[in-house]
Design a protein around this motif. Structure first.
Motif, PDB file in Angstrom:
ATOM      1  N   ASN A 229      42.800  42.970  28.021  1.00 31.09           N
ATOM      2  CA  ASN A 229      42.743  43.831  29.208  1.00 31.09           C
ATOM      3  C   ASN A 229      43.945  44.769  29.283  1.00 31.09           C
ATOM      4  O   ASN A 229      43.997  45.612  30.157  1.00 31.09           O
ATOM      5  CB  ASN A 229      42.710  42.985  30.485  1.00 31.09           C
ATOM      6  CG  ASN A 229      41.372  42.290  30.659  1.00 31.09           C
ATOM      7  OD1 ASN A 229      40.536  42.301  29.762  1.00 31.09           O
ATOM      8  ND2 ASN A 229      41.173  41.699  31.824  1.00 31.09           N
TER       9      ASN A 229
ATOM     10  N   GLU B  14      37.759  46.367  27.019  1.00 27.42           N
ATOM     11  CA  GLU B  14      37.406  45.240  27.888  1.00 27.42           C
ATOM     12  C   GLU B  14      37.199  45.699  29.343  1.00 27.42           C
ATOM     13  O   GLU B  14      36.224  45.353  29.970  1.00 27.42           O
ATOM     14  CB  GLU B  14      38.584  44.262  27.831  1.00 27.42           C
ATOM     15  CG  GLU B  14      38.258  42.809  27.766  1.00 27.42           C
ATOM     16  CD  GLU B  14      37.565  42.375  26.489  1.00 27.42           C
ATOM     17  OE1 GLU B  14      37.611  43.105  25.478  1.00 27.42           O
ATOM     18  OE2 GLU B  14      36.948  41.304  26.545  1.00 27.42           O
ATOM     19  N   THR B  15      38.159  46.496  29.828  1.00 28.72           N
ATOM     20  CA  THR B  15      38.115  46.890  31.240  1.00 28.72           C
ATOM     21  C   THR B  15      37.704  48.353  31.402  1.00 28.72           C
ATOM     22  O   THR B  15      37.601  48.833  32.523  1.00 28.72           O
ATOM     23  CB  THR B  15      39.501  46.683  31.893  1.00 28.72           C
ATOM     24  OG1 THR B  15      40.462  47.451  31.139  1.00 28.72           O
ATOM     25  CG2 THR B  15      39.914  45.228  31.880  1.00 28.72           C
TER      26      THR B  15
ATOM     27  N   SER C 253      46.655  44.046  30.408  1.00 24.35           N
ATOM     28  CA  SER C 253      47.261  43.855  31.723  1.00 24.35           C
ATOM     29  C   SER C 253      48.498  42.973  31.655  1.00 24.35           C
ATOM     30  O   SER C 253      49.225  42.860  32.630  1.00 24.35           O
ATOM     31  CB  SER C 253      46.242  43.232  32.680  1.00 24.35           C
ATOM     32  OG  SER C 253      45.813  41.980  32.165  1.00 24.35           O
TER      33      SER C 253
ATOM     34  N   ASN D 261      47.215  41.075  26.065  1.00 25.98           N
ATOM     35  CA  ASN D 261      45.842  40.587  26.218  1.00 25.98           C
ATOM     36  C   ASN D 261      44.874  41.755  26.058  1.00 25.98           C
ATOM     37  O   ASN D 261      45.285  42.919  26.035  1.00 25.98           O
ATOM     38  CB  ASN D 261      45.664  39.834  27.549  1.00 25.98           C
ATOM     39  CG  ASN D 261      45.812  40.761  28.753  1.00 25.98           C
ATOM     40  OD1 ASN D 261      45.810  41.990  28.612  1.00 25.98           O
ATOM     41  ND2 ASN D 261      45.958  40.178  29.923  1.00 25.98           N
TER      42      ASN D 261
END
Ligand SMILES: *[C@@H]1O[C@H](CO)[C@@H](O)[C@H](O)[C@H]1NC(C)=O
Ligand SMILES: *[C@@H]1O[C@H](CO)[C@@H](O)[C@H](O)[C@H]1NC(C)=O
Ligand SMILES: *[C@@H]1O[C@H](CO)[C@@H](O)[C@H](O)[C@H]1NC(C)=O
Ligand SMILES: *[C@@H]1O[C@H](CO)[C@@H](O)[C@H](O)[C@H]1NC(C)=O
Length: 486
Positions: free
Chosen positions: A195, A113-114, A197, A193
């Protein structure tokens, strides 16, 4: 053209360092700089971008056993490790990553995702009063990682930290025990999640088992959660649970290694999935904590064997692992038994119905009461030798109530230490740590030694001071393995 190719091949051959080929649980493992590998409470991440395995762990030195930051090593084959220094460095005065903090059991995963790498760990103060999870990020897997924050997962406490990424859907999960208080004593699986994070939701709680050091693996037979009991730095019987889904229902826990070996003197912490061209292998990545000299604690890596209903760890002194195919093969060695050894001083051969020849070598003490194995064939190169021993000190924990498993008021003697001398050369005494086993339980511990080429080598074992006494453990046999790379 041909010459160029020949030069290229020659250059590759010359540039290839002497490769260790074998995995030797419990040995002293060195990196390519010749330094002891210091990466405890490990997490290992295979990184698609670099095509390498990255081993993260607690960096410990004799002078700094906690708060040393997170070290990183990388390897193509899980045999040869190159140090990448500190992936997360301690910062003086920082509330969560100062040299006074606890920075334990780091794990790293990649977020698609990131497009960056996320490190999570057990973040705490020196008295374990915070019980938080630390988070740091980096755009490259090797780091350096930048600290983001330390938080209470879904409002709860978090002690021993693990992370699991499901190969099926790429989702990652935080695994954590929530401390020793009456209100804790659970182990959580919480989804992160995408991410990576933050934690999103608690998927399962293993209630009040009071276990720790959690890890999970996923096979065609479901999910398997491995955890240890809580006995500090003393090893115990690691257990596993099985389920078809991470949210359960989970099975009853069961013990994964032969009883009374205390999981071959190790604690769980991580399971590495190796997807090879021929098969998928799961490696148990355990710690053999040594609280006397915690900075030189060893690593116990063993292939996990599973079928539909069972999971077990089987000991191999030395095995050859091919990460490309995913296969592993136990290495055959040559055995020299107690029966044919020579005793000196007060050392003697004693009847032992559990020993290889019904005989064990005992009374090994200091440098006068020793035993010598003779006629040992060597290769002239460093080779691994496993010493099969019994240590019946019964690892009491005399200073803590309820903590004396086998002996009332026993003082805690984690290990005996033997001296090992090759061909009578007392200028080169090797130290062999022999952890407590149990009565009638024979375990092995390895040393890498260089013998002369030919069949005339001797190995003499005596006792060294372990802080209490000069006793060496009882010896059953030694097994001499062929040199690595052969
Ligand atoms: C996840 O990362 C993306 C890309 O950086 C960002 O746009 C998004 O806001 C992040 N979501 C969360 C929940 O942090
Ligand atoms: C650690 O944190 C707890 C909770 O805040 C606190 O009670 C304890 O004094 C702290 N320990 C140290 C050494 O600061
Ligand atoms: C927090 O921990 C307590 C004790 O284990 C538990 O009852 C509660 O459900 C937990 N909450 C979450 C959100 O995990
Ligand atoms: C033998 O051990 C004693 C201590 O018990 C030590 O003083 C002595 O130096 C040792 N001798 C040799 C040859 O290692």
């Amino acid at each position: 053209m041909k010459t160029r190719m020949l030069y290229a091949i020659l250059a590759t051959l010359l540039a290839t360092p002497a490769r260790s080929k074998y995995i030797v649980p419990g040995g002293r493992w060195y990196d390519t700089d010749g330094e002891l590998i210091s990466a405890h409470g490990a997490g290992i991440t295979f990184d698609q971008k670099t095509g390498r395995f990255w081993w993260f762990g607690e960096y410990k030195t004799e002078a700094q056993t906690e708060g040393g930051g997170v070290s990183v090593y990388s390897s193509e084959d899980l045999h040869t490790w190159t140090s990448g220094g500190l992936a997360l460095s301690p910062v003086e005065g920082h509330p969560y990553i100062s040299p006074e903090n606890i920075i334990q059991r780091p794990k790293v995963a990649y977020s698609q995702e990131t497009d960056d790498y996320h490190m999570w760990w057990h973040a705490d103060n020196s008295t374990y009063g915070l019980l938080l999870q630390g988070h740091a990020v980096s755009s490259t897997i090797g780091g350096p990682y930048s600290f983001v924050d330390a938080t209470a997962p879904l409002g709860n406490w978090s002690q021993d930290f693990g992370m699991f990424t499901d190969y099926q859907d790429g989702r990652s999960y935080a695994l954590y025990s929530n401390g020793d208080s009456l209100y804790g004593r659970d182990v959580y699986i919480s989804a992160m999640n995408k991410n990576l994070s933050a934690l999103e939701t608690a998927v399962h709680r293993f209630p009040k088992f009071d276990l720790e050091a959690p890890s999970i693996m996923h096979t065609e037979n479901g999910y398997w959660a491995l955890m240890s009991h809580k006995t500090g730095y003393r090893p115990n019987n690691v257990v596993a649970f099985r389920a078809d889904s991470l949210s359960g229902p989970w099975s009853q826990p069961f013990i994964i290694a032969p009883l009374n070996t205390r999981t071959f003197n190790s604690q769980s912490g991580f399971v590495l999935r190796i997807e090879g061209s021929k098969r998928t292998t799961h490696l148990y990545i355990g710690d053999q904590w040594d609280s006397n000299t915690i900075w030189e604690s060893r690593y116990i890596w063993l292939p996990i064997q599973t079928d539909g209903k069972n999971l077990e760890l089987v000991w191999h002194d030395v095995y050859d692992l091919d990460v490309k195919t995913g296969t592993w093969t136990p290495v055959e060695g040559t055995t020299y038994t107690a029966k044919n050894a020579k005793t000196h001083g007060d050392a003697y051969k004693q009847e032992a119905n559990f020993a290889t020849d019904g005989i064990i070598l005992t009374g090994i003490y200091g440098n006068d009461s020793t035993v010598t194995f003779e006629g040992i064939e060597g290769s002239g190169e460093p080779q691994w030798i496993s010493f099969y021993y019994q240590n019946i000190d019964d690892m009491g924990f005399g200073d803590q109530p309820g903590g004396t498993p086998d002996r009332i008021g026993g003082s805690w003697q984690l290990r005996r230490i033997s001296s090992v001398v090759v061909n009578g050369d007392t200028s080169n005494v090797q130290t062999l740590y022999q952890r407590d086993t149990h009565k009638g339980i024979i375990l092995s511990t390895p040393l890498q030694l260089t013998l002369k080429k030919g069949k005339s080598n001797t190995i003499t074992v005596g006792g060294l001071y372990n802080g209490f006494d000069y006793k060496g453990a009882d010896l059953d046999r030694i097994v001499v393995y062929p040199p690595e790379g052969k």
